[in-house]
Enzyme design. Structure first.
Site, PDB file in Angstrom:
ATOM      1  CG  HIS A  33       0.836  71.001  20.604  1.00 30.46           C
ATOM      2  ND1 HIS A  33       1.353  70.609  19.179  1.00 30.46           N
ATOM      3  CD2 HIS A  33       0.106  70.127  21.018  1.00 30.46           C
ATOM      4  CE1 HIS A  33       0.344  69.523  18.856  1.00 30.46           C
ATOM      5  NE2 HIS A  33      -0.077  69.170  20.006  1.00 30.46           N
ATOM      6  CG  HIS A  78       0.921  65.829  23.298  1.00 28.76           C
ATOM      7  ND1 HIS A  78       0.080  64.882  23.326  1.00 28.76           N
ATOM      8  CD2 HIS A  78       0.722  66.708  22.032  1.00 28.76           C
ATOM      9  CE1 HIS A  78      -0.793  65.035  22.180  1.00 28.76           C
ATOM     10  NE2 HIS A  78      -0.596  65.949  21.508  1.00 28.76           N
TER      11      HIS A  78
HETATM   12  P1  AMP Z   1      -2.073  66.295  18.837  1.00 28.17           P
HETATM   13  O1  AMP Z   1      -2.968  66.724  17.757  1.00 28.17           O
HETATM   14  O2  AMP Z   1      -2.266  67.348  20.062  1.00 28.17           O
HETATM   15  O3  AMP Z   1      -2.445  64.816  19.373  1.00 28.17           O
HETATM   16  O4  AMP Z   1      -0.628  66.286  18.583  1.00 28.17           O
HETATM   17  C1  AMP Z   1       0.169  65.270  18.132  1.00 28.17           C
HETATM   18  C2  AMP Z   1       1.270  65.842  17.325  1.00 28.17           C
HETATM   19  O5  AMP Z   1       2.391  64.966  17.283  1.00 28.17           O
HETATM   20  C3  AMP Z   1       0.976  66.254  16.164  1.00 28.17           C
HETATM   21  O6  AMP Z   1       1.210  67.797  16.028  1.00 28.17           O
HETATM   22  C4  AMP Z   1       2.020  65.519  15.285  1.00 28.17           C
HETATM   23  O7  AMP Z   1       2.887  66.134  14.035  1.00 28.17           O
HETATM   24  C5  AMP Z   1       3.165  65.200  16.237  1.00 28.17           C
HETATM   25  N1  AMP Z   1       3.883  63.906  15.869  1.00 28.17           N
HETATM   26  C6  AMP Z   1       3.355  62.730  15.476  1.00 28.17           C
HETATM   27  N2  AMP Z   1       4.139  61.758  15.340  1.00 28.17           N
HETATM   28  C7  AMP Z   1       5.311  62.515  15.636  1.00 28.17           C
HETATM   29  C8  AMP Z   1       6.626  62.163  16.187  1.00 28.17           C
HETATM   30  N3  AMP Z   1       7.157  60.877  15.739  1.00 28.17           N
HETATM   31  N4  AMP Z   1       7.788  63.026  16.538  1.00 28.17           N
HETATM   32  C9  AMP Z   1       7.102  64.084  16.669  1.00 28.17           C
HETATM   33  N5  AMP Z   1       5.985  64.528  16.658  1.00 28.17           N
HETATM   34  C10 AMP Z   1       5.057  63.769  16.127  1.00 28.17           C
END
Ligand code: AMP
Ligand code: ZN
Length: 133
Positions: free
Chosen positions: A102, A100
């Site tokens: 950001h 993903h």
């Molecule tokens: P990463 O640290 O790059 O793996 O980012 C994962 C991101 O997913 C984090 O910033 C979380 O806040 C976000 N996240 C976790 N669960 C959800 C969810 N159900 N919907 C939207 N974002 C989420």
């Protein structure tokens, strides 16, 4: 949970999200612990763990969507810039092992840190409804 993966489960509709954009390649939705207003995740529908596990064609298609969503966010939010962040591996802070990107909108003069705060769900819902395209 689909593939035992949170983002696959969201794509499958098993878990709700604050959707901003969807097409055949990606689903984009608000991060629930935003770094800034409009912090959005662009998530490919096909599962791969990270950058090194993703084939070139998929990656190119996803990055094109990252740009499309970022351009839209800049328009509708009036942000002054944005960061793109993409974490690979636990040591780099990756918590969801599904590729993903950001998109983190930045607002001139506004205090900022790369630390998410739990978002207000009602506000996230309203924001997603306002900016979805
Ligand atoms: P990463 O640290 O790059 O793996 O980012 C994962 C991101 O997913 C984090 O910033 C979380 O806040 C976000 N996240 C976790 N669960 C959800 C969810 N159900 N919907 C939207 N974002 C989420
Ligand atoms: Zn997945």
């Amino acid at each position: 949970m689909k593939n035992n993966c949170l983002f696959c489960a969201i794509t499958a509709g098993e878990i709700p999200s604050f959707k901003v954009y969807e097409d055949d390649v990606v689903l984009a939705y608000l991060d629930i612990n935003p770094f800034s207003e409009g912090h959005t995740l662009v998530v490919p529908k096909a599962h791969s763990a990270g950058l090194l596990d993703t084939d070139d064609a998929t990656l190119a298609a996803v990055v094109a969507r990252v740009r499309k969503v970022a351009a839209h966010l800049k328009d509708v939010l009036g942000c002054d810039g944005f960061n793109i962040m993409q974490n690979n591996g636990e040591a780099a802070g990756q918590t969801v092992m599904h590729l993903h990107f950001h998109i983190i909108p930045r607002y001139a003069g506004k205090a900022f840190s790369f630390a998410g705060e739990k978002g207000d769900m009602d506000k996230l819902k309203a924001l997603a409804e306002r900016i979805a395209f």
